[in-house]
Design an enzyme around this catalytic site. Sequence first.
Site: not given
Ligand SMILES: *Cc1c(COP(=O)(O)O)cnc(C)c1O
Length: 403
Positions: A96, A118, A385
């Site tokens: 993020k 948000e 992610s």
């Molecule tokens: C917020 C988040 C997501 C989901 O958000 P996307 O916009 O779909 O990437 C996925 N993995 C992690 C670790 C997150 O913090």
Amino acid sequence: MHAAPEKTMTAISTHDRFGPFGGRYVPETLIPALDELDSAFDSAMADAEFVRTVDEMLSTYVGRPSPLSDAPRLSEQVGTSVFLKREDLNHTGAHKINNTVGQALLAMRMGKRRIIAETGAGQHGVATATVCARFGLDCTVYMGEEDIRRQSLNVYRMKLMGAKVVPVSSGTKTLKDATSEAIRDWVTNVNDSYYIIGSVVGPAPYPRMVREFQSVIGREAREQMLNRTGKLPTAVVACVGGGSNAMGIFHPFEDDRDVKLIGVEAAGHGLESGEHSASLLRGKPGVLHGTLSYLLQDGDGQVHPAHSISAGLDYPGVGPEHAWLKDSGRAEYVAVTDEDALRGFATLSRLEGIIPALETSHAIAWVIDNASRWIKSDSVLICVSGRGDKDMAQIAEMGFLDR
Ligand SMILES: *Cc1c(COP(=O)(O)O)cnc(C)c1O
């Protein structure tokens, strides 16, 4: 270089749409602000100095490039070569921050020093509070009361870094309501405030802009795969909540027609249970937060609340570009239940010493459970992610290790 945005009377140019999806379904008062944002973004991206500043922050503050790890024991279990793009190693523990760095620099370039955001689980709120602290920006984060209760540590982090966290008590008191409240603030304070949205959602130009800031994931990964294996991966797999980590890793591979793009949604208690977050697989086109995309709806077209074990996937909508990648057939979307995601979580921890976020665990689980799709000479690239530290309390509370 980006072409100058076409100005039309309708304020909707073609680059605001992904096929029929996207657009701007917002109060009239926001249109000039979105126009301003649109041209500010395009001129920033065409400015080598701005791009260099973003890159420098990503390198010296976020820790990029993030490594590409091989995963020998997982590869052996799956029967093909699995590679992990390590967004979990970024500062603040997830992808993020790639987006909040870019948007905060854009806000300053536009002369705006009050930031609104948000947050659901608090991950985007923390990433926003982090860059606001770094740049000395005023930061207000809207968060549902239910999420504040469930994610008290992230509230603490945000406050520690100087952000104001505003509790939202409307609706289900979660992300959807926090987003509506953040948009309301922006409508009221649009002259001096910049709204940093956390995923590839919202009215144009947000989906395209967030995708561009997250595409650093895919650009790095594509080059790392070529350097490491001499070829492109057979498939790229990422979890999909709003869809920003997936768009970020997919986008640089979109013209590589032989590379399969696979997005993994949260099937929650099962796709037939009605308690899931699979907007693309089980939603219908509709408008939420200013954009037309797939959306979980009840029989009357009202937004149906999402469910997922992972707070980051718990959103009833999805980015409009994913809606188009699905309808055009360029990407494939699948879903993984809470239970299976937990297995993915445990498997990556045990086999590779990498504790993934519960969101990421959906992508891991899907690759494991679909081992028969791959042959030995294939290679599968998974976007990790984020890291699982934020989920440890929830996992421990479930008595996970004792099961
Ligand atoms: C917020 C988040 C997501 C989901 O958000 P996307 O916009 O779909 O990437 C996925 N993995 C992690 C670790 C997150 O913090």
